[in-house]
Structure formats: structure tokens, C-alpha cells
Design an enzyme around this catalytic site. Structure first.
Site, short mmCIF file in Angstrom:
data_model
loop_
_atom_site.label_atom_id
_atom_site.label_comp_id
_atom_site.label_asym_id
_atom_site.label_seq_id
_atom_site.Cartn_x
_atom_site.Cartn_y
_atom_site.Cartn_z
N HIS A 78 -3.81 4.58 4.27
CA HIS A 78 -4.87 3.58 4.44
C HIS A 78 -6.18 4.15 3.88
O HIS A 78 -6.79 3.60 2.99
CB HIS A 78 -5.05 3.20 5.90
CG HIS A 78 -6.31 2.42 6.13
ND1 HIS A 78 -6.47 1.14 5.66
CD2 HIS A 78 -7.48 2.76 6.71
CE1 HIS A 78 -7.69 0.71 5.96
NE2 HIS A 78 -8.33 1.68 6.60
N ARG A 82 0.87 -1.17 0.00
CA ARG A 82 0.00 0.00 0.00
C ARG A 82 0.90 1.22 0.00
O ARG A 82 1.39 1.65 1.04
CB ARG A 82 -0.88 -0.02 1.26
CG ARG A 82 -2.05 0.95 1.22
CD ARG A 82 -2.65 1.10 2.61
NE ARG A 82 -1.86 2.03 3.38
CZ ARG A 82 -1.67 1.95 4.69
NH1 ARG A 82 -2.20 0.99 5.39
NH2 ARG A 82 -0.93 2.85 5.32
N TYR A 118 3.37 5.19 11.97
CA TYR A 118 3.69 3.78 12.19
C TYR A 118 4.62 3.12 11.17
O TYR A 118 5.01 1.99 11.35
CB TYR A 118 2.39 2.97 12.29
CG TYR A 118 1.44 3.16 11.13
CD1 TYR A 118 1.64 2.48 9.93
CD2 TYR A 118 0.34 4.01 11.22
CE1 TYR A 118 0.79 2.64 8.87
CE2 TYR A 118 -0.53 4.18 10.15
CZ TYR A 118 -0.31 3.50 8.98
OH TYR A 118 -1.16 3.66 7.92
C1 LIG Z 1 -14.71 -5.91 10.79
C2 LIG Z 1 -13.95 -4.64 10.63
N1 LIG Z 1 -13.09 -4.27 11.59
C3 LIG Z 1 -12.41 -3.12 11.49
C4 LIG Z 1 -12.58 -2.32 10.40
C5 LIG Z 1 -11.79 -1.03 10.27
N2 LIG Z 1 -10.79 -1.22 9.22
C6 LIG Z 1 -11.05 -0.84 7.96
S1 LIG Z 1 -9.86 -1.34 6.93
C7 LIG Z 1 -8.96 -2.02 8.15
C8 LIG Z 1 -7.66 -2.69 7.82
C9 LIG Z 1 -7.84 -3.68 6.74
O1 LIG Z 1 -6.64 -4.27 6.44
P1 LIG Z 1 -6.50 -5.25 5.23
O2 LIG Z 1 -7.49 -6.35 5.33
O3 LIG Z 1 -5.08 -5.64 5.14
O4 LIG Z 1 -6.94 -4.39 3.96
P2 LIG Z 1 -6.24 -3.05 3.43
O5 LIG Z 1 -6.87 -1.92 4.16
O6 LIG Z 1 -4.79 -3.15 3.64
O7 LIG Z 1 -6.61 -3.01 1.99
C10 LIG Z 1 -9.60 -1.87 9.37
C11 LIG Z 1 -9.08 -2.34 10.65
C12 LIG Z 1 -13.49 -2.74 9.43
N3 LIG Z 1 -13.72 -2.01 8.32
N4 LIG Z 1 -14.16 -3.90 9.56
#
Ligand SMILES: Cc1ncc(C[n+]2csc(CCOP(=O)(O)OP(=O)(O)O)c2C)c(N)n1
Ligand SMILES: [Mg+2]
Lengths: 368, 326
Positions: free
Chosen positions: A262, A258, A271
Site C-alpha cells: 500500500h 496493487r 492480510y
Molecule cells: C479520508 C482518508 N481516510 C483514510 C486515509 C488513510 N488511507 C490512505 S490510502 C487508504 C486506502 C485507499 O484505498 P483506495 O481508495 O482503494 O486507494 P489505493 O490506496 O488502493 O490506491 C487509506 C485508508 C486517507 N488518506 N484519507
């Protein structure tokens, strides 16, 4: 012998075909029609530019928070490009580019992140589910669609996307397990971009790869260089073929990064180090692919220049269309639409109440 | 006393409880290095270390499930669920175990954990980031459901929640995180759970609300007083469940009229319980039907329409006037 190694049907491979320095493994080079190669490049570039424009719009307050895709162009497009129109796609929330490839109008993205539910609309004939923000929840839907395809004896397949963070959710494991047990025609594409907001991949699992999560569920798993569109395409094509011919699901871990935030509400400086980002910039998926196509005689600098101009115009067109829709006074009462097939009597009353409330608010505004 | 935002006040509550009690540990997604996406746990990791401020894998059920184990073992986990819209993954562990282990073990075990999670709308967010679903938790026997309305009571209530011997779901109205500052004493301060607060006295009508809606409620009360000479009595629930209705009953027995305000959907929401209690305990004192000013029973719209969804000052004023016309 009491203690011996149990033989598993699969081992975990890593696939890289075109590396960051432009070195090509001729033996592994997939046979991809020229028009697809050119389209892949065009869409990757277009995705990058779209992302940049959206960041601008967001900073100007013209849209709200959104998740940028910078760096993940190859791992989205290489995968989705192997699907037929009648196949299904089940995205998470960072796969805008895959959705565009499938035909989602770009203005819908702008509308959606501009706060308009209309942007979530899925056009008739595009077999994609809308974005799923609850992390890890959507892969089960893909498996269910796959089971439906089996039930109807169709030869379509389902591709689902999710992040590295999502592999920690229980639903992810349930999805792999169901897919394995029922041999559903599903391709699981993990976008391992190394981060889940501020949490590094190493915090999601003690395992060496995410691909190996497939083994416990009895399906093949492979890790590919997610910034190498040729490798992603080759692995996805193999998995699609397997699913289409009744040989069951596959998990593909796209090892990518990424490169951006985010979401626009995030500050990565808290971080992760700038050095890490710089290292990954060297592995950017676009320049190496552009060089490859140039070498193949499919691209020239002039063509790229023209492309850039076309893309800029295309994006501007999408922005104009979206902003026109946003400027038009949308009826707030539309928020009652699509709650159920038919609005029940109690909600018809609430809708009337909202109508009255909004007209009173308008009057008050006039008095102030 | 320092003027603090709700974010700072909540941070202070955790910091002080952690200093005093080594059983208190924090778990959640992005709570450590990042300090939480709203910065509520900011810099706690640098004071207390990774053992006590734990960035977990991305798994809400995992966070609560392991917290139940820790709590049973004698620790005091304070979990952060990043948005209440993602708390449904915790629901099973909470309902099936956290809320019941005391009863199931006939008192041998108890589960003193806190689930902190931002709730409510008004911040131009994405889907699942604006809902108010306190009723799910308030409807769960064995779970306490708390929603503060300002920095000072947020701090005091969180301290009590952490010390409480039973599971507490603590909703933080994210619209208030940085909306205003209040004096928050540096020295320890707590506030009993389960006690609604009389915020303003009045004789004409009782307005009952909680959380972020306290802001338009107080504005409405000001406007009613200034423009119409109507003096409303205002009650802030603070604890949704278990609901102590003593104050509500006595107030409505005095005013004879009541308006209930929440941004959560109307049907089967906290307002429904409040109205039922009023009917049970104050029916003969009521001079007008009780009104509910609430969110609608629909999927929370994306932010272009969220103002239309959200009860505002004018709507509360209107409801009060209608109640007084009867
Ligand atoms: C069930 C849930 N918990 C927390 C969140 C908040 N949240 C949104 S994206 C994210 C991180 C997701 O990481 P990843 O699966 O690696 O996807 P990326 O964002 O890197 O594309 C979090 C914690 C959420 N959307 N859904
Ligand atoms: Mg990730």
C-alpha cells in the site's frame, strides 16, 4: 401492470481487448497511432523501473514513505493518454505515472516523498491538481473544474482518478451526482486495485461492480480490464469524446491490482495471500503489451534492451537532480511561503521568531 | 507490572474493557485483520471476532454516523480514525449530532462513543499525517477532548473514555506510540477525565503542556534545574476540554510565572484558552507575561522542515528564562 422492469438508459459492460495470454480481439482493437503505442509501452516500463528504484531509495532512508504503483501502469496511462494538454487532471495519490505523462518532472516526486514541499509544485501550463491524500475528496474538485469549463464554453475535459476505497466516501457520490445533474465534462477513473490498505474491495460495497455506481446517478459506467492498456485507452477515448461533445460524464472502473505494498509503511502479508499476488502477476499489464507490440513489429528485443538502458539513465538523472536539491541547505523559513498570497503581520512576526529560534539552535549545536 | 509501549497499553485498555463489557465494539479502517496501521488494535479481532472488531468501508463520516446510532441504541463504539488529519470528515456528525443529542432529546439519549485517532508530528510522515488540531474538538461543546502523554496514562484515560457517558475525542500522540515504555499494571486502572496532573513541583515557574510535548518539556525542566538552578512546576493537562483550571490557577498563584507549550498552531489554540484562564483567575499574581511556545500558524511542513516547525527543548528553556528575566 403494477410491477414491471424500469428501463435504465445504461447497462454495465465489461471491456477487454488484449487478454493476459496475449489474445487480441481484432474487432475491438482500437486504432491508436504507432508513436502513441510505443510511448505507452515506454512509459509503462519506465513507471515500473521508477517504482523499483524508489523502493530502494526508501529502504535506504533516502526518501520517506510513498505509494508504489506497480501493476497499475496500464490503467493510469491508458486513461491519461487520451487527454489533450489543455485538459485537466485531478489525481489521488497513486497516479505518479499519469502525472509524469502529463509532464511532471520525476525529481519532484522524489523531492515530495523526500519531505520537501517544493516537490508539490505544479509547473505553469500543466493543468493538473497536486496529489490529494485525503481519500475521496478530490473528485468534487474535478466536477467544479468541469462546471467552470462549461461556464466558459470551452471544449476541454477533466479526468479524475481515485481508488476502490474512495468509492465509499460520501464525497464520491456527491461528485457523481453533481456531474450527472450538471452534465459536467468529467471522466471518473476508478483504479480498482482490489485493496484499500488491508480492506478488500468486497468490504467497500455489496454491489457487484463499482462501475454500476454510475447508474444511480444517471451516468454511463463501464468496467474495463485495467491491466489491458488497449481496453483502458479505448474506453477512456470514448468517454473523453462524450465529455468533449457536451454529452456529459462517464465512470470507468479499471479492474486492476496493487501488486506491491500500500505504502512502504505497510505489510501486506498480514492480510492477503501470496497466491493471490502470484495469480495477478500472470495478468501483469506490461508483458502482454510488449508481446503485442513485438508482434506488430513496433518493438524488438534490442529496442527493449536499449529502452531499459535509457530509462535507467533517465531515472538516475532525476535522482541526481533531486538529491542535489536536497543536499543544498534549504531554508527552513521557506515553510512560511505560500501560506497566503501575502504574509500577514502576525505571521511576519512568527517568521522572525522562527529565524531567531533557528539561529539559537545553531549556536547551541556549536556549544554541545 | 509489565513495561509497555503506548500502543500496547492502549491495546490492553480496549481488550479489558471488551472482556468486561459486551457493549464495547471497535470500528474503523484496517482495525481488524490488519490490527490498525499502528497496530493499536492488534489481534483484538482474533479474540473478539468480526462482530466486535469491525473493518468498515472507507468512510469516516459513516464510521461516526453509525457509531452515533449504535451508541444511542446502547452500545459503546470505540472508533478509530486512521489519522486525525482525516477526521474532518467526521466533524459534521460529531458537532451536529454526537455532541448534541443529549441536549436535543433533553436527556433521553446520550452518545457514549470514543473517537481514537493518532495526532501530532515528528514521524517523517506525509501531508495530513502530522497535524495537531485538538482545538477544533476542544471548541465543540458537548465533546470531551483527551490527549495522553505516556503509556500508563494513555491506558487509564482510554478506560475512562470508554466508560464515559458522553462523546470523547481521544488524540494519541503518534510520536509517543513506541517512543518509550512504562510500567503498566495488568489489573484494571482508570483515571478521571478532566483532571490535569501535577507532574513535578517547583517554585520558579509553571510549565503547562500535554501530549508529545511533555517530552521536551521535561527535558527542559531538567536542563533548567541542572544548568541554571531554576525549578519549574510542571502540569500535564491530559484532558484539554472540559478544562479544569484549579490546579493551573493555584500553581501560577504560587510561581507567578507561566509558559504554555503545544505543537498545535498558536492562534486560537489550547494555549490561548490557558492564558485567558490565567488572566481571569490569577492576574494579580502574575509577575511576567505568560509565554506561549507553540507551532506556527502555517500549514505543517513536510518532514525536511518539521524540526524547524516543532518546538524543542531549547526553545522551551529560552522561553522560561525570558519569563524569569522580567
Ligand atoms: C479520508 C482518508 N481516510 C483514510 C486515509 C488513510 N488511507 C490512505 S490510502 C487508504 C486506502 C485507499 O484505498 P483506495 O481508495 O482503494 O486507494 P489505493 O490506496 O488502493 O490506491 C487509506 C485508508 C486517507 N488518506 N484519507
Ligand atoms: Mg484500492
Amino acid at each position: 401492470m403494477p410491477r414491471s422492469e424500469i428501463e435504465l438508459p445504461y447497462r454495465i459492460e465489461y471491456l477487454s481487448i488484449l487478454d493476459e495470454n496475449g489474445n487480441l480481439d481484432k474487432e475491438l482493437e482500437p486504432d491508436i497511432p504507432d508513436d502513441i503505442l510505443v510511448k505507452l509501452h515506454r512509459e509503462m516500463l519506465s513507471g515500473r523501473r521508477f517504482d523499483e528504484r524508489m523502493l530502494n531509495l526508501q529502504r535506504q532512508g533516502r526518501i520517506g514513505t510513498f505509494p508504489p504503483i506497480k501493476g497499475q501502469e496500464a490503467s493510469q496511462l491508458g486513461a491519461v493518454a487520451t487527454l489533450k494538454n489543455s485538459d485537466w487532471m485531478v489525481p489521488a495519490f497513486r497516479e505518479a505515472l499519469a502525472e509524469f505523462w502529463r509532464g511532471k518532472p520525476r525529481e519532484n516526486f522524489i523531492l515530495f516523498y523526500g519531505g520537501y514541499d517544493e516537490g508539490g509544485a505544479v509547473e505553469e501550463g500543466r493543468n493538473d491538481l497536486p496529489v490529494a491524500i485525503p481519500v475521496g475528496s478530490q473528485m468534487l474538485h474535478a466536477v467544479g473544474i468541469g462546471m467552470g469549463i462549461q461556464y466558459r464554453r470551452k471544449d476541454d475535459v477533466v479526468m479524475t482518478f481515485f481508488g476502490d476505497g474512495a468509492t465509499s466516501e460520501g464525497d464520491f457520490h456527491e461528485a457523481l451526482n453533481f456531474a450527472g445533474v450538471f452534465q459536467a465534462p468529467v471522466i471518473f477513473i476508478c483504479q480498482n486495485n482490489q485493496w484499500a490498505i488491508s480492506v478488500p474491495r468486497s468490504r467497500q460495497t455489496h454491489a457487484k461492480t463499482l462501475a454500476q455506481k454510475a447508474l444511480a446517478h444517471g451516468l454511463p459506467g463501464i468496467q474495463v480490464d485495467g491491466n489491458d492498456v488497449l481496453a483502458v485507452y479505448a474506453a477512456a477515448r470514448e468517454a473523453v469524446e462524450r465529455a468533449r461533445t457536451g454529452k456529459g460524464p462517464t465512470l470507468i472502473e479499471c479492474f486492476t491490482y496493487r501488486m506491491s505494498l500500500h505504502t512502504t509503511a505497510d505489510d501486506p502479508k498480514k492480510y492477503r495471500s501470496e497466491d493471490e499476488v502470484k495469480e495477478w502477476e500472470k495478468r501483469d499489464p506490461i508483458p502482454r503489451f510488449q508481446a503485442y507490440l513485438t508482434q506488430k513489429g513496433l518493438l524488438t528485443d534490442e529496442v527493449v534492451e536499449q529502452l531499459e538502458a535509457d530509462i535507467a539513465q533517465e531515472i538516475q538523472g532525476a535522482i541526481d537532480r533531486a538529491e542535489k536539491l536536497m543536499a543544498r541547505e534549504v531554508d527552513p523559513l521557506d515553510m512560511f511561503n505560500h501560506t497566503f498570497a501575502e504574509l500577514p503581520p502576525s505571521l511576519i512576526l512568527q517568521r522572525q521568531e522562527a529565524e531567531l529560534d533557528l539561529s539559537l539552535r545553531k549556536e547551541e549545536d556549536r556549544h554541545d | 507490572m509489565t513495561k509497555m509501549t503506548m500502543v500496547e497499553a492502549l491495546n490492553l485498555a480496549m481488550r479489558q474493557e471488551m472482556e468486561k463489557d459486551d457493549r464495547v465494539i471497535i470500528l474503523g479502517e484496517d482495525v481488524g485483520v490488519d490490527g490498525g496501521v499502528f497496530r493499536v488494535t492488534d489481534s483484538l479481532i482474533s479474540t473478539f471476532g468480526e462482530q466486535r472488531v469491525v473493518d468498515t468501508p472507507l468512510a469516516e463520516s459513516g464510521i461516526i454516523g453509525t457509531s452515533i446510532g449504535m451508541a444511542v441504541y446502547g452500545l459503546r463504539p470505540v472508533c478509530e480514525i486512521q489519522f486525525s488529519g482525516f477526521s474532518y470528515y467526521i466533524f459534521h456528525q460529531l458537532e451536529a449530532h454526537a455532541a448534541r443529542l443529549r441536549h436535543r432529546s433533553q436527556g433521553r439519549f446520550h452518545v457514549p462513543l470514543v473517537v481514537r485517532t493518532p495526532c501530532g508530528g515528528g514521524v517523517r510522515a506525509l501531508e495530513h499525517h502530522s497535524e495537531s488540531r485538538e482545538a477544533y474538538y476542544a471548541h465543540t461543546p458537548g465533546v470531551k477532548m483527551v490527549i495522553p502523554s505516556g503509556p500508563r496514562n494513555a491506558r487509564a484515560l482510554l478506560v475512562s473514555a470508554i466508560r464515559d457517558p458522553d462523546p470523547v475525542v481521544f488524540f494519541e500522540p503518534k510520536a509517543l506510540y513506541r517512543a518509550f515504555r512504562e510500567e503498566v499494571p495488568e489489573e484494571e486502572e482508570s483515571m478521571p477525565l478532566g483532571q490535569p496532573q501535577l507532574v513535578r513541583e517547583g517554585d520558579d515557574v509553571t510549565i503547562i503542556s500535554y501530549g508529545a510535548m511533555m517530552v521536551p518539556v521535561l527535558e527542559a525542566a531538567d536542563s533548567l534545574k541542572e544548568k541554571d538552578g531554576i525549578v519549574a512546576e510542571i502540569i500535564d493537562l491530559l484532558t484539554i476540554s472540559p478544562l479544569d483550571d484549579t490546579l493551573i490557577a493555584s500553581s501560577v498563584q504560587k510561581t507567578g510565572r507561566a509558559v504554555v507549550v503545544h505543537e498545535a498552531p498558536r492562534s486560537f489554540g489550547p494555549g490561548a484558552e490557558l492564558v485567558a484562564r490565567l488572566v481571569e483567575k490569577s492576574f494579580y499574581y502574575l509577575e511576567a507575561p505568560v509565554k506561549r511556545v507553540t507551532g506556527y500558524d502555517i500549514v505543517y511542513p513536510l518532514f525536511a522542515r518539521e524540526k524547524a516547525y516543532m518546538p524543542d527543548t531549547g526553545k522551551i528553556v529560552q522561553a522560561v528564562k525570558e519569563t524569569l528575566e522580567v
